[in-house]
Motif scaffolding. Structure first.
Motif, PDB file in Angstrom:
ATOM      1  N   ALA A 309       0.803  -1.224  -0.120  1.00  0.00           N
ATOM      2  CA  ALA A 309      -0.013   0.168   0.115  1.00  0.00           C
ATOM      3  C   ALA A 309       1.047   1.274   0.048  1.00  0.00           C
ATOM      4  O   ALA A 309       0.579   2.063  -0.635  1.00  0.00           O
ATOM      5  N   VAL A 310       1.983   1.163   0.771  1.00  0.00           N
ATOM      6  CA  VAL A 310       2.744   2.576   1.035  1.00  0.00           C
ATOM      7  C   VAL A 310       3.455   2.451  -0.647  1.00  0.00           C
ATOM      8  O   VAL A 310       3.795   3.736  -1.159  1.00  0.00           O
ATOM      9  N   ILE A 311       4.158   1.485  -1.224  1.00  0.00           N
ATOM     10  CA  ILE A 311       4.768   1.449  -2.580  1.00  0.00           C
ATOM     11  C   ILE A 311       3.632   2.240  -3.646  1.00  0.00           C
ATOM     12  O   ILE A 311       3.990   2.984  -4.427  1.00  0.00           O
ATOM     13  N   GLU A 312       2.363   1.571  -3.556  1.00  0.00           N
ATOM     14  CA  GLU A 312       1.226   2.142  -4.370  1.00  0.00           C
ATOM     15  C   GLU A 312       1.137   3.661  -4.464  1.00  0.00           C
ATOM     16  O   GLU A 312       1.011   4.343  -5.238  1.00  0.00           O
ATOM     17  N   ARG A 313       1.073   4.093  -2.991  1.00  0.00           N
ATOM     18  CA  ARG A 313       0.619   5.357  -2.744  1.00  0.00           C
ATOM     19  C   ARG A 313       1.602   6.447  -2.853  1.00  0.00           C
ATOM     20  O   ARG A 313       1.657   7.374  -3.300  1.00  0.00           O
ATOM     21  N   VAL A 314       2.896   6.075  -2.494  1.00  0.00           N
ATOM     22  CA  VAL A 314       3.812   7.005  -2.340  1.00  0.00           C
ATOM     23  C   VAL A 314       4.772   6.848  -3.433  1.00  0.00           C
ATOM     24  O   VAL A 314       5.077   7.980  -4.307  1.00  0.00           O
ATOM     25  N   PHE A 315       5.365   5.771  -3.891  1.00  0.00           N
ATOM     26  CA  PHE A 315       6.437   5.520  -5.145  1.00  0.00           C
ATOM     27  C   PHE A 315       5.473   6.038  -6.201  1.00  0.00           C
ATOM     28  O   PHE A 315       5.990   6.552  -7.267  1.00  0.00           O
ATOM     29  N   PHE A 316       4.345   5.161  -6.576  1.00  0.00           N
ATOM     30  CA  PHE A 316       3.869   5.218  -7.708  1.00  0.00           C
ATOM     31  C   PHE A 316       2.963   6.469  -8.076  1.00  0.00           C
ATOM     32  O   PHE A 316       2.844   7.075  -8.990  1.00  0.00           O
ATOM     33  N   GLY A 317       2.268   6.815  -6.781  1.00  0.00           N
ATOM     34  CA  GLY A 317       1.464   7.706  -6.881  1.00  0.00           C
ATOM     35  C   GLY A 317       1.867   9.357  -6.744  1.00  0.00           C
ATOM     36  O   GLY A 317       1.934  10.061  -7.793  1.00  0.00           O
ATOM     37  N   GLN A 318       2.744   9.442  -5.594  1.00  0.00           N
ATOM     38  CA  GLN A 318       3.185  10.672  -5.280  1.00  0.00           C
ATOM     39  C   GLN A 318       4.670  10.962  -6.066  1.00  0.00           C
ATOM     40  O   GLN A 318       4.901  12.195  -6.495  1.00  0.00           O
ATOM     41  N   VAL A 319       5.345   9.723  -6.254  1.00  0.00           N
ATOM     42  CA  VAL A 319       6.758  10.124  -7.018  1.00  0.00           C
ATOM     43  C   VAL A 319       6.689  10.024  -8.623  1.00  0.00           C
ATOM     44  O   VAL A 319       6.932  11.125  -9.365  1.00  0.00           O
ATOM     45  N   LEU A 320       5.870   9.005  -8.852  1.00  0.00           N
ATOM     46  CA  LEU A 320       5.861   8.855 -10.404  1.00  0.00           C
ATOM     47  C   LEU A 320       4.510   9.469 -11.089  1.00  0.00           C
ATOM     48  O   LEU A 320       4.396   9.406 -12.276  1.00  0.00           O
ATOM     49  N   GLY A 321       3.464   9.574 -10.324  1.00  0.00           N
ATOM     50  CA  GLY A 321       2.232  10.038 -10.647  1.00  0.00           C
ATOM     51  C   GLY A 321       1.580   9.121 -11.671  1.00  0.00           C
ATOM     52  O   GLY A 321       0.635   9.395 -12.436  1.00  0.00           O
ATOM     53  N   MET A 322       1.470   7.908 -11.234  1.00  0.00           N
ATOM     54  CA  MET A 322       1.030   6.492 -12.033  1.00  0.00           C
ATOM     55  C   MET A 322      -0.074   6.170 -11.021  1.00  0.00           C
ATOM     56  O   MET A 322       0.047   5.889  -9.878  1.00  0.00           O
ATOM     57  N   SER A 323      -0.939   5.665 -11.717  1.00  0.00           N
ATOM     58  CA  SER A 323      -2.236   4.968 -10.758  1.00  0.00           C
ATOM     59  C   SER A 323      -1.880   3.778 -11.074  1.00  0.00           C
ATOM     60  O   SER A 323      -1.020   3.139 -11.610  1.00  0.00           O
TER      61      SER A 323
END
Length: 395
Positions: A309-323
């Motif tokens: 969940a943290v990877i999905e929220r922080v890395f992909f969402g906040q850092v890469l802007g990917m859903s």
């Protein structure tokens, strides 16, 4: 909710004569793997489950919808030529042997109206993971066109697993009606019986969806009264890592590392190659370098605190802007591993790999008991039930 029996015999179904068993449609890191399997074995259930990946469909540039008619024709031909044998009112004990490890389960039909996705929704079947809507649409289209289910939902019996296992072992004293060996060398064996005890044990307690969230939701959307399931015991499965391969991104590695630090992620370059990380740490592999990512603490429920969940929220969402459903992300299950991911990056098939610590069984159970949702593609249960061994007609 209806009063129909939650777990019942398969009223009208088919059992393979052999050679049709296949990984489920969503177990692959690349679509080309599916095409190769179907090319080498046209009897594979994948030719029906993923008709747009059959060699002839790829050659002609057909998409999923345009390939549905070919899937229906292929399955009808297999039912007629003896590839599958018609069976009625049955359950199918199922054994998977992998070296010294043996797993047990039973194919049965489970009431769709028993699916529960939140605490205030009654039902025996606990579905615990968010889904990708586009995949559900495809599964629903296929089910409606075929009128047959080829790929089972894997359910864990949480109340009477020991009793179910004992009854299954008793039911396996004769020779199996079909035996199939997968690419990893695991042997998959099926028996056919009408033993009512198996149904009683299989439906004795809550059934947690271990694999098949998309298929169970598709059954609901297709208006089915029952879906095809393999009900297994808690000691018959384990959870392996579920990683991510980023095919492309709209950035560069230095910018990614800087944004990670800005979002509370500890970044440290490692001299070793990518490995399965411990809890609280993820591994980023890009440009031939390995980085250990210490994940920030997270509040919320059990599911929100999981590394996935943290990877999905922080890395992909906040850092890469990917859903999570971004087509540039490939979800790579435990059958592949760190070396495969590194090779994909090194050969240019991806720009980066993200390795995530596997979810613990205790956390998985806690999320389900709390009726929270697991992050998408966070649990790779091993071993997985094969598609194309037992089929269920739904009309």
């Amino acid at each position: 909710m209806s009063t129909q029996r939650p777990v019942a015999a398969i009223s009208q179904g088919w059992v393979s004569a052999g050679g049709t068993g296949a990984p489920n449609y969503d177990e692959f890191a690349t679509d080309s793997e599916i095409t190769t399997i179907v090319r080498d074995n046209p009897r594979s259930a994948l030719a029906v489950e993923m008709p747009h990946r059959a060699p002839e469909a790829v050659r002609d540039g057909l998409d999923f919808a345009a390939s549905l008619e070919a899937a229906a024709q292929r399955l009808a031909a297999q039912k007629a030529d003896g590839t599958y044998e018609r069976v009625e009112d049955f359950v199918a004990p199922y054994r998977i042997t992998d070296g010294d490890e043996v797993s047990y389960g039973v194919f049965a039909a489970v009431a769709t109206d028993q699916i529960s996705t939140r605490a205030d929704e009654p039902g025996l079947v606990v579905r615990n993971e968010d889904v990708f809507p586009a995949k559900v649409v495809e599964r629903t289209q296929l089910t409606r066109r075929l009128g047959t289910l080829l790929s089972p939902v894997l359910l864990i019996q949480t109340a009477q697993g020991d009793q179910l296992k004992g009854a299954l072992i008793e039911a396996m004293q004769s020779d199996p009606v079909v035996s199939d060996v997968d690419a990893a060398g695991r042997r998959h064996e099926i028996w056919v019986t009408g033993d009512e005890r198996l149904l009683a044990f299989a439906g004795a307690g809550e059934l947690v969806v271990a694999d098949g969230n998309h298929r169970s939701l598709s059954a609901q959307q297709a208006g089915l009264e029952r879906f095809l399931a393999v009900i297994t015991t808690p000691d018959s499965v384990r959870i392996a890592p579920y990683d991510r391969l980023i095919r492309e991104w709209d950035t560069d590695l230095p910018s990614v590392l800087e944004r990670l630090a800005d979002n509370g992620v500890g970044v440290r370059e490692s001299a070793s190659g990518p490995v399965v990380p411990p809890a609280g740490v993820a591994i980023l592999y890009a440009a031939g370098k390995t980085y250990e990512l210490t994940l920030p603490a997270s509040g919320g429920g059990v599911a929100d605190r999981l590394d996935h969940a943290v990877i999905e929220r922080v890395f992909f969402g906040q850092v890469l802007g990917m859903s999570a459903d971004d087509k540039r992300i490939s979800y790579v299950g435990g059958d592949y591993g760190p070396s495969w991911l590194a090779a994909e990056v090194d050969t240019g098939s991806g720009v980066a790999a993200v390795l995530v610590s596997p979810v613990s069984v205790d956390d998985f159970v806690s999320v389900n008991l709390a009726r929270e949702k697991m992050p998408r593609k966070s649990t790779w249960f091993v071993p997985k039930a094969r598609a194309g061994l037992v089929l269920a007609d739904v009309r």
